[in-house]
Motif scaffolding. Structure first.
Motif, PDB file in Angstrom:
ATOM      1  N   ALA A 152      -4.345  -0.379   1.455  1.00  0.00           N
ATOM      2  CA  ALA A 152      -3.634  -0.586   0.190  1.00  0.00           C
ATOM      3  C   ALA A 152      -3.460  -2.078  -0.049  1.00  0.00           C
ATOM      4  O   ALA A 152      -2.935  -2.786   0.809  1.00  0.00           O
ATOM      5  CB  ALA A 152      -2.276   0.105   0.231  1.00  0.00           C
ATOM      6  N   PHE A 153      -3.911  -2.544  -1.201  1.00  0.00           N
ATOM      7  CA  PHE A 153      -3.743  -3.965  -1.524  1.00  0.00           C
ATOM      8  C   PHE A 153      -2.276  -4.363  -1.537  1.00  0.00           C
ATOM      9  O   PHE A 153      -1.921  -5.507  -1.209  1.00  0.00           O
ATOM     10  CB  PHE A 153      -4.378  -4.280  -2.885  1.00  0.00           C
ATOM     11  CG  PHE A 153      -5.824  -4.678  -2.790  1.00  0.00           C
ATOM     12  CD1 PHE A 153      -6.184  -5.981  -2.487  1.00  0.00           C
ATOM     13  CD2 PHE A 153      -6.821  -3.749  -3.007  1.00  0.00           C
ATOM     14  CE1 PHE A 153      -7.513  -6.358  -2.393  1.00  0.00           C
ATOM     15  CE2 PHE A 153      -8.156  -4.109  -2.920  1.00  0.00           C
ATOM     16  CZ  PHE A 153      -8.505  -5.419  -2.614  1.00  0.00           C
ATOM     17  N   VAL A 175     -14.748  -7.288   2.001  1.00  0.00           N
ATOM     18  CA  VAL A 175     -13.687  -6.538   1.320  1.00  0.00           C
ATOM     19  C   VAL A 175     -14.175  -6.173  -0.074  1.00  0.00           C
ATOM     20  O   VAL A 175     -14.667  -7.033  -0.817  1.00  0.00           O
ATOM     21  CB  VAL A 175     -12.385  -7.360   1.222  1.00  0.00           C
ATOM     22  CG1 VAL A 175     -11.363  -6.627   0.354  1.00  0.00           C
ATOM     23  CG2 VAL A 175     -11.806  -7.617   2.602  1.00  0.00           C
ATOM     24  N   PHE A 176     -14.027  -4.893  -0.425  1.00  0.00           N
ATOM     25  CA  PHE A 176     -14.386  -4.420  -1.748  1.00  0.00           C
ATOM     26  C   PHE A 176     -13.141  -3.845  -2.423  1.00  0.00           C
ATOM     27  O   PHE A 176     -12.436  -3.014  -1.850  1.00  0.00           O
ATOM     28  CB  PHE A 176     -15.484  -3.360  -1.662  1.00  0.00           C
ATOM     29  CG  PHE A 176     -16.785  -3.888  -1.126  1.00  0.00           C
ATOM     30  CD1 PHE A 176     -17.696  -4.506  -1.963  1.00  0.00           C
ATOM     31  CD2 PHE A 176     -17.076  -3.794   0.232  1.00  0.00           C
ATOM     32  CE1 PHE A 176     -18.886  -5.011  -1.475  1.00  0.00           C
ATOM     33  CE2 PHE A 176     -18.271  -4.295   0.733  1.00  0.00           C
ATOM     34  CZ  PHE A 176     -19.180  -4.911  -0.123  1.00  0.00           C
ATOM     35  N   ASP A 177     -12.895  -4.292  -3.651  1.00  0.00           N
ATOM     36  CA  ASP A 177     -11.741  -3.874  -4.439  1.00  0.00           C
ATOM     37  C   ASP A 177     -12.170  -2.732  -5.349  1.00  0.00           C
ATOM     38  O   ASP A 177     -13.046  -2.904  -6.200  1.00  0.00           O
ATOM     39  CB  ASP A 177     -11.246  -5.062  -5.260  1.00  0.00           C
ATOM     40  CG  ASP A 177     -10.000  -4.749  -6.075  1.00  0.00           C
ATOM     41  OD1 ASP A 177      -9.582  -3.585  -6.119  1.00  0.00           O
ATOM     42  OD2 ASP A 177      -9.446  -5.695  -6.668  1.00  0.00           O
ATOM     43  N   VAL A 178     -11.573  -1.545  -5.176  1.00  0.00           N
ATOM     44  CA  VAL A 178     -11.958  -0.395  -5.997  1.00  0.00           C
ATOM     45  C   VAL A 178     -10.796   0.073  -6.875  1.00  0.00           C
ATOM     46  O   VAL A 178     -10.770   1.221  -7.337  1.00  0.00           O
ATOM     47  CB  VAL A 178     -12.471   0.765  -5.109  1.00  0.00           C
ATOM     48  CG1 VAL A 178     -13.675   0.317  -4.303  1.00  0.00           C
ATOM     49  CG2 VAL A 178     -11.388   1.303  -4.177  1.00  0.00           C
ATOM     50  N   ARG A 179      -9.867  -0.829  -7.173  1.00  0.00           N
ATOM     51  CA  ARG A 179      -8.701  -0.452  -7.974  1.00  0.00           C
ATOM     52  C   ARG A 179      -9.044  -0.159  -9.429  1.00  0.00           C
ATOM     53  O   ARG A 179      -8.219   0.420 -10.148  1.00  0.00           O
ATOM     54  CB  ARG A 179      -7.643  -1.562  -7.900  1.00  0.00           C
ATOM     55  CG  ARG A 179      -6.906  -1.634  -6.581  1.00  0.00           C
ATOM     56  CD  ARG A 179      -5.955  -2.803  -6.509  1.00  0.00           C
ATOM     57  NE  ARG A 179      -6.659  -4.080  -6.456  1.00  0.00           N
ATOM     58  CZ  ARG A 179      -6.061  -5.258  -6.310  1.00  0.00           C
ATOM     59  NH1 ARG A 179      -4.737  -5.318  -6.217  1.00  0.00           N
ATOM     60  NH2 ARG A 179      -6.773  -6.373  -6.250  1.00  0.00           N
ATOM     61  N   MET A 180     -10.236  -0.569  -9.876  1.00  0.00           N
ATOM     62  CA  MET A 180     -10.609  -0.306 -11.263  1.00  0.00           C
ATOM     63  C   MET A 180     -11.154   1.104 -11.480  1.00  0.00           C
ATOM     64  O   MET A 180     -11.390   1.517 -12.615  1.00  0.00           O
ATOM     65  CB  MET A 180     -11.659  -1.332 -11.726  1.00  0.00           C
ATOM     66  CG  MET A 180     -13.072  -1.103 -11.187  1.00  0.00           C
ATOM     67  SD  MET A 180     -13.201  -1.349  -9.389  1.00  0.00           S
ATOM     68  CE  MET A 180     -12.941  -3.123  -9.272  1.00  0.00           C
ATOM     69  N   HIS A 206      -4.083   9.528  -8.473  1.00  0.00           N
ATOM     70  CA  HIS A 206      -2.619   9.514  -8.433  1.00  0.00           C
ATOM     71  C   HIS A 206      -2.022  10.012  -9.738  1.00  0.00           C
ATOM     72  O   HIS A 206      -0.922  10.588  -9.748  1.00  0.00           O
ATOM     73  CB  HIS A 206      -2.132   8.091  -8.144  1.00  0.00           C
ATOM     74  CG  HIS A 206      -0.648   7.937  -8.203  1.00  0.00           C
ATOM     75  ND1 HIS A 206       0.187   8.321  -7.172  1.00  0.00           N
ATOM     76  CD2 HIS A 206       0.170   7.451  -9.185  1.00  0.00           C
ATOM     77  CE1 HIS A 206       1.446   8.070  -7.507  1.00  0.00           C
ATOM     78  NE2 HIS A 206       1.464   7.547  -8.717  1.00  0.00           N
ATOM     79  N   TYR A 207      -2.740   9.805 -10.838  1.00  0.00           N
ATOM     80  CA  TYR A 207      -2.206  10.186 -12.142  1.00  0.00           C
ATOM     81  C   TYR A 207      -2.540  11.623 -12.519  1.00  0.00           C
ATOM     82  O   TYR A 207      -2.225  12.059 -13.634  1.00  0.00           O
ATOM     83  CB  TYR A 207      -2.723   9.219 -13.211  1.00  0.00           C
ATOM     84  CG  TYR A 207      -2.238   7.800 -12.972  1.00  0.00           C
ATOM     85  CD1 TYR A 207      -0.892   7.481 -13.105  1.00  0.00           C
ATOM     86  CD2 TYR A 207      -3.123   6.808 -12.573  1.00  0.00           C
ATOM     87  CE1 TYR A 207      -0.435   6.194 -12.857  1.00  0.00           C
ATOM     88  CE2 TYR A 207      -2.675   5.509 -12.325  1.00  0.00           C
ATOM     89  CZ  TYR A 207      -1.331   5.218 -12.462  1.00  0.00           C
ATOM     90  OH  TYR A 207      -0.878   3.941 -12.213  1.00  0.00           O
ATOM     91  N   GLU A 208      -3.167  12.349 -11.612  1.00  0.00           N
ATOM     92  CA  GLU A 208      -3.405  13.775 -11.804  1.00  0.00           C
ATOM     93  C   GLU A 208      -2.378  14.537 -10.967  1.00  0.00           C
ATOM     94  O   GLU A 208      -2.361  14.411  -9.739  1.00  0.00           O
ATOM     95  CB  GLU A 208      -4.827  14.152 -11.377  1.00  0.00           C
ATOM     96  CG  GLU A 208      -5.920  13.383 -12.098  1.00  0.00           C
ATOM     97  CD  GLU A 208      -5.990  13.731 -13.562  1.00  0.00           C
ATOM     98  OE1 GLU A 208      -5.710  14.914 -13.899  1.00  0.00           O
ATOM     99  OE2 GLU A 208      -6.310  12.839 -14.376  1.00  0.00           O
ATOM    100  N   ALA A 209      -1.540  15.307 -11.605  1.00  0.00           N
ATOM    101  CA  ALA A 209      -0.421  15.963 -10.916  1.00  0.00           C
ATOM    102  C   ALA A 209      -0.888  16.810  -9.734  1.00  0.00           C
ATOM    103  O   ALA A 209      -0.242  16.833  -8.682  1.00  0.00           O
ATOM    104  CB  ALA A 209       0.364  16.815 -11.908  1.00  0.00           C
ATOM    105  N   GLY A 265     -10.409  -1.344  -0.499  1.00  0.00           N
ATOM    106  CA  GLY A 265      -9.004  -1.330  -0.872  1.00  0.00           C
ATOM    107  C   GLY A 265      -8.749  -0.769  -2.255  1.00  0.00           C
ATOM    108  O   GLY A 265      -9.496  -1.026  -3.204  1.00  0.00           O
ATOM    109  N   CYS A 266      -7.694   0.033  -2.374  1.00  0.00           N
ATOM    110  CA  CYS A 266      -7.198   0.471  -3.678  1.00  0.00           C
ATOM    111  C   CYS A 266      -5.691   0.199  -3.706  1.00  0.00           C
ATOM    112  O   CYS A 266      -5.170  -0.497  -2.839  1.00  0.00           O
ATOM    113  CB  CYS A 266      -7.533   1.939  -3.953  1.00  0.00           C
ATOM    114  SG  CYS A 266      -6.813   3.124  -2.801  1.00  0.00           S
ATOM    115  N   THR A 267      -4.998   0.730  -4.672  1.00  0.00           N
ATOM    116  CA  THR A 267      -3.581   0.382  -4.824  1.00  0.00           C
ATOM    117  C   THR A 267      -2.730   0.919  -3.676  1.00  0.00           C
ATOM    118  O   THR A 267      -1.958   0.191  -3.054  1.00  0.00           O
ATOM    119  CB  THR A 267      -3.046   0.930  -6.158  1.00  0.00           C
ATOM    120  OG1 THR A 267      -3.856   0.446  -7.223  1.00  0.00           O
ATOM    121  CG2 THR A 267      -1.597   0.481  -6.379  1.00  0.00           C
TER     122      THR A 267
END
Length: 304
Positions: free
Chosen positions: A174-175, A186-191, A196-199, A252-254
């Motif tokens: 987690a970033f 390091v690869f950033d995949v936060r985009m 998380h936004y799917e219940a 990494g993601c959020t």
């Protein structure tokens, strides 16, 4: 018989004693704080005894002799001795906190010529400088955000990997908890689309099929996988020819729960067809460790 040698070095307070305990559990004969001048003779002695697996810890307590260690390691390798070098590291603020919590004294925080105590921060930075060459030649494990049980598991998996070929380590994180110090790439995949936004997916992880199916449907996720795969495939042969033992790839993601975990699983499966691969999920592994504890103690309070 040539013994298998695991050399543990690293920053004071980073978890070397935990690593040695893990190796002892794995059947290694362990020696802590061996003076570098005795390394060659010690290995020769273990050869005559027919020792199979030996773990040696060296640190800044032997600061004056550390510069000769790379030369000794090269000599041993020339004689067919298998050596895995592991360097334990942690962020400076983490090390400061650990020393503050335990009230232990850093080995370099001695009184100087003016009879003043060197500040802990300065002692840690000096230690980094003294150990820089050993760090450069070893596989680095960042213990800043992991617990002792996680470190023990990482150590055991690393020493179990074949020593005669490159090992790929894929690590999700987690970033918001910081980038791992041990990552080579390091690869950033936060985009990417966030489950998380799917219940129905929020409480699941990237290892669960519903989350994996959600991410597989995304063209962006597929393109990210393709770009990482092509980059690594292009360079891995060159890295192997450069005698690299380990390459750590951080994804990494959020929150380190969905997207990065899914991609680590997918990449490890893909590259595992040719290379030795290991997987780490920093945040998920830490959560599992907490669930297994009856009383929770932070890693920083237990390793010195």
């Amino acid at each position: 018989m040539q013994p298998e040698i695991v050399l543990i070095t690293g920053m004071s307070g980073s978890g070397k004693s935990v690593a040695l305990h893990a190796l002892e559990d794995a059947g290694f004969y362990c020696v802590d704080n061996l003076p570098p001048e005795l390394l060659l003779e010690f290995v020769k002695l273990e050869q005559t005894r027919g020792a199979g697996k030996v773990a040696i810890a060296m640190d800044v307590r032997s600061a004056k002799s550390l510069p000769v260690v790379p030369q000794y390691l090269a000599t041993l390798r020339q004689h067919g001795v298998r050596i895995k070098s592991l360097f334990l590291d942690a962020a400076t603020d983490t090390l400061v906190r650990r020393y503050s919590e335990t009230r232990r004294r850093h080995p370099l925080s001695q009184a100087d010529m003016l009879n003043q105590q060197r500040a802990l921060f300065e002692a840690i930075e000096l230690e980094r400088e003294l150990l820089s060459e050993l760090r450069e030649r070893a596989h680095v494990i960042d213990t800043s955000a992991i617990r002792s049980s996680q470190l023990q598991g990482y150590i055991k998996s690393l020493v179990a990997a074949p020593g005669n070929q490159l090992t790929l380590v894929f690590e999700s994180f987690a970033f918001k908890r910081g980038i791992p110090l041990d990552a080579d790439y390091v690869f950033d995949v936060r985009m990417l689309p966030n489950p998380h936004y799917e219940a129905d997916l929020r409480d699941l992880t990237g290892r669960d099929e519903p989350v994996a199916e959600f991410l597989r449907q995304s063209r962006d996720v597929a393109q990210m996988f393709s770009h990482i795969e092509k980059f690594l495939s292009h360079w891995l042969d060159l890295l192997a020819r450069d005698h690299r033992s380990y390459v750590t790839v951080g994804i990494g993601c959020t929150g380190g729960q969905h997207r990065s975990v899914y991609l680590v699983e997918a990449l490890a499966t893909h590259f595992g067809r040719r290379w030795t691969t290991l997987k780490r999920h920093r945040e998920l592994d830490g959560r599992s460790a907490l669930q297994g504890l009856t009383s929770v103690t932070k890693f920083g309070s237990t390793i010195l």
